[in-house]
Design an enzyme around this catalytic site. Structure first.
Site, PDB file in Angstrom:
ATOM      1  N   SER A 123      38.810   6.613   8.715  1.00 51.90           N
ATOM      2  CA  SER A 123      38.712   5.698   7.562  1.00 51.90           C
ATOM      3  C   SER A 123      38.130   6.339   6.319  1.00 51.90           C
ATOM      4  O   SER A 123      38.394   5.884   5.206  1.00 51.90           O
ATOM      5  CB  SER A 123      37.898   4.467   7.948  1.00 51.90           C
ATOM      6  OG  SER A 123      36.625   4.841   8.453  1.00 51.90           O
ATOM      7  N   LYS A 129      38.935   1.998   1.280  1.00 53.33           N
ATOM      8  CA  LYS A 129      38.550   0.819   0.495  1.00 53.33           C
ATOM      9  C   LYS A 129      39.308   0.696  -0.823  1.00 53.33           C
ATOM     10  O   LYS A 129      39.517  -0.395  -1.323  1.00 53.33           O
ATOM     11  CB  LYS A 129      37.044   0.845   0.229  1.00 53.33           C
ATOM     12  CG  LYS A 129      36.240   0.540   1.488  1.00 53.33           C
ATOM     13  CD  LYS A 129      34.853   0.040   1.141  1.00 53.33           C
ATOM     14  CE  LYS A 129      34.156  -0.488   2.376  1.00 53.33           C
ATOM     15  NZ  LYS A 129      33.703   0.607   3.271  1.00 53.33           N
ATOM     16  N   GLU A 151      29.965  -6.910  -4.018  1.00 57.80           N
ATOM     17  CA  GLU A 151      28.767  -6.536  -3.277  1.00 57.80           C
ATOM     18  C   GLU A 151      28.963  -5.133  -2.747  1.00 57.80           C
ATOM     19  O   GLU A 151      30.101  -4.689  -2.554  1.00 57.80           O
ATOM     20  CB  GLU A 151      28.579  -7.489  -2.099  1.00 57.80           C
ATOM     21  CG  GLU A 151      29.456  -7.173  -0.872  1.00 57.80           C
ATOM     22  CD  GLU A 151      30.956  -7.316  -1.089  1.00 57.80           C
ATOM     23  OE1 GLU A 151      31.354  -7.993  -2.065  1.00 57.80           O
ATOM     24  OE2 GLU A 151      31.731  -6.746  -0.294  1.00 57.80           O
TER      25      GLU A 151
HETATM   26  C1  LIG Z   1      33.210   0.442   4.519  1.00 46.59           C
HETATM   27  C2  LIG Z   1      33.708   1.421   5.489  1.00 46.59           C
HETATM   28  C3  LIG Z   1      34.045   1.057   6.813  1.00 46.59           C
HETATM   29  C4  LIG Z   1      33.839  -0.327   7.372  1.00 46.59           C
HETATM   30  O1  LIG Z   1      34.562  -1.337   6.738  1.00 46.59           O
HETATM   31  P1  LIG Z   1      35.826  -2.025   7.426  1.00 46.59           P
HETATM   32  O2  LIG Z   1      36.104  -3.176   6.527  1.00 46.59           O
HETATM   33  O3  LIG Z   1      35.442  -2.435   8.793  1.00 46.59           O
HETATM   34  O4  LIG Z   1      36.916  -1.029   7.429  1.00 46.59           O
HETATM   35  C5  LIG Z   1      34.578   2.018   7.652  1.00 46.59           C
HETATM   36  N1  LIG Z   1      34.761   3.297   7.233  1.00 46.59           N
HETATM   37  C6  LIG Z   1      34.420   3.695   5.988  1.00 46.59           C
HETATM   38  C7  LIG Z   1      34.639   5.110   5.615  1.00 46.59           C
HETATM   39  C8  LIG Z   1      33.896   2.773   5.070  1.00 46.59           C
HETATM   40  O5  LIG Z   1      33.581   3.186   3.841  1.00 46.59           O
END
Ligand SMILES: *Cc1c(COP(=O)(O)O)cnc(C)c1O
Length: 398
Positions: free
Chosen positions: A380, A88, A110
């Site tokens: 992610s 993010k 948000e």
């Molecule tokens: C917020 C988040 C997501 C989901 O958000 P996307 O916009 O779909 O990427 C996925 N993995 C992590 C670690 C997050 O913090």
């Protein structure tokens, strides 16, 4: 006024906002386009990505996991190693630099689990911006450490007590604030959602994931992956890694939604997985697939991972699904928890529960593939934030 960039993804996307917000969207699009054409913007962004965020993030060969599964070789793109522990920050930093270019000094955002709030508070501290985070009162109670983090970073956290007191209500409040203070305030949206230019802009500010991963996997294996897997909440980490391979038609792209307690239970966030509840609708400024009640209200969703727990999916994913350039599936809470444990024990990596959904799909597919095939998983984020959830569910069996 004509837009500089396409505002839609096929029939999806667009700008469904009150007239009062159109000037802000036009200003934002213009600042984004100018920045994209300005080498000074790229120099500043790239330097911060390298020296502050810690990019490029590594590509890790999951050797033991691959051997145990006995099929395809699995590689992990390590967004969990980026500053603040997830992808993010890439987008938050890009947008925060645009805020400065627009001469604004205040951001609102948000947050559900608090991850995007922390990323936004972080870049606001870095660049000296005033930062207000809207968060549902229920989420504030659930995510205390992240609330404390945001406050430490100098942000004001405003509890939202309307509706279900969760993410969608927080988005409504953030938009309300933005409408009121649009002269000096930017809405720093955290996923590939919202009205144009947000989905295109967030795609761009996450596209380094795919660019880096493509070069890294070519260098490491001398070939492209057969399959790329990412979890899909709003869709920003997925579009980030997919974007590196969109032109490589032989590479299969797989998005994994939150299957919650199973599609049939109704307790999930699988926008593409539940034909009884998912319909095309307009939500928070964009037209896309939305989980709805029979009378068209936004349906309640469930996922063990807060980051995947949202009723809508980014409009570009709706287009990619229609064109069959990408395919979408889901993993349940228990499949994600299993994948979480497996990755901890085989690779020494504690993944975010969101990312564990992508790992779960790799666990299903790898054994069905040949040993000379390659799966690339976008990891992610890291799982430190999820330890309480995990302890409360599988802690007893440890
Ligand atoms: C917020 C988040 C997501 C989901 O958000 P996307 O916009 O779909 O990427 C996925 N993995 C992590 C670690 C997050 O913090």
């Amino acid at each position: 006024m004509k837009s500089l960039l396409p505002t839609k993804f096929g029939p999806y996307g667009g700008q469904f906002v009150p007239e009062t917000l159109m000037p802000a969207l036009i200003e934002l699009e213009s600042a984004f386009v100018q920045a994209q054409n300005d080498p000074l913007f790229h120099r500043e962004y790239d330097q911060l990505l390298a020296n502050y965020v810690g990019r490029p993030t590594p590509l890790t060969y999951a050797k033991r996991l691959s051997e145990i599964l006995g099929g395809a070789q699995i590689f992990l793109k390590r967004e969990d190693l980026a500053h603040t522990g997830a992808h993010k920050i890439n987008n938050a930093l890009g947008q925060a630099l645009l805020v400065k270019r627009m001469g604004k000094h205040r951001v609102v955002a948000e947050t559900g689990a608090g991850q995007h709030g922390v990323a936004t508070a972080t870049v606001s501290a870095l660049l000296g911006l005033e930062c207000v985070i809207y968060m549902g009162a229920v989420d504030i109670a659930r995510q205390e450490p992240n609330v404390f983090r945001m406050k430490l970073l100098g942000a004001e956290v405003r509890p939202v007590k309307s509706g279900t007191q969760t993410l969608k209500d927080a988005i409504n409040e953030a938009i309300r604030d933005w409408v009121t203070n649009v002269e000096n305030t930017h809405y720093l949206l955290g996923s590939a959602l919202g009205p144009h230019p947000y989905p295109t802009m967030v795609h761009t500010f996450q596209s380094m994931i795919g660019r880096e991963a493509r070069a890294q996997i070519l260098a490491e294996t001398g070939r492209l992956p057969d399959t790329v897997i990412a979890c899909v909440g709003g869709g920003s980490n997925a579009i980030g890694i997919f974007s590196g391979f969109l032109e490589d038609k032989q590479v299969e792209l797989i998005g994994v939604e939150a299957g919650g307690q199973g599609i049939l239970s109704g307790k999930h966030a699988a926008r593409f997985g539940d034909e009884t509840k998912a319909r095309i609708g307009v939500i928070h400024g964009t037209k896309t697939f939305v989980l709805q009640t029979p009378d068209g209200q936004i349906a309640d969703t469930h996922s063990i991972s807060a980051g995947l727990d949202y009723a809508a999916i980014g409009p570009e994913h709706a287009m990619l699904r229609d064109s069959e350039r990408a395919f979408y599936t889901s993993a349940t809470d228990s499949e994600a928890l299993n994948a979480f444990s497996v990755l901890c024990k085989t690779e020494g990596i504690i993944p975010a529960l969101e990312s564990s959904h992508a790992v779960a799909e790799a666990l299903k597919r790898a054994p069905t593939m040949r040993k000379d095939q390659v799966i690339l998983v976008n990891l992610s984020g890291r799982g430190d934030k999820d330890l309480n959830t995990v302890i409360n569910t599988i802690g007893g069996i440890l």
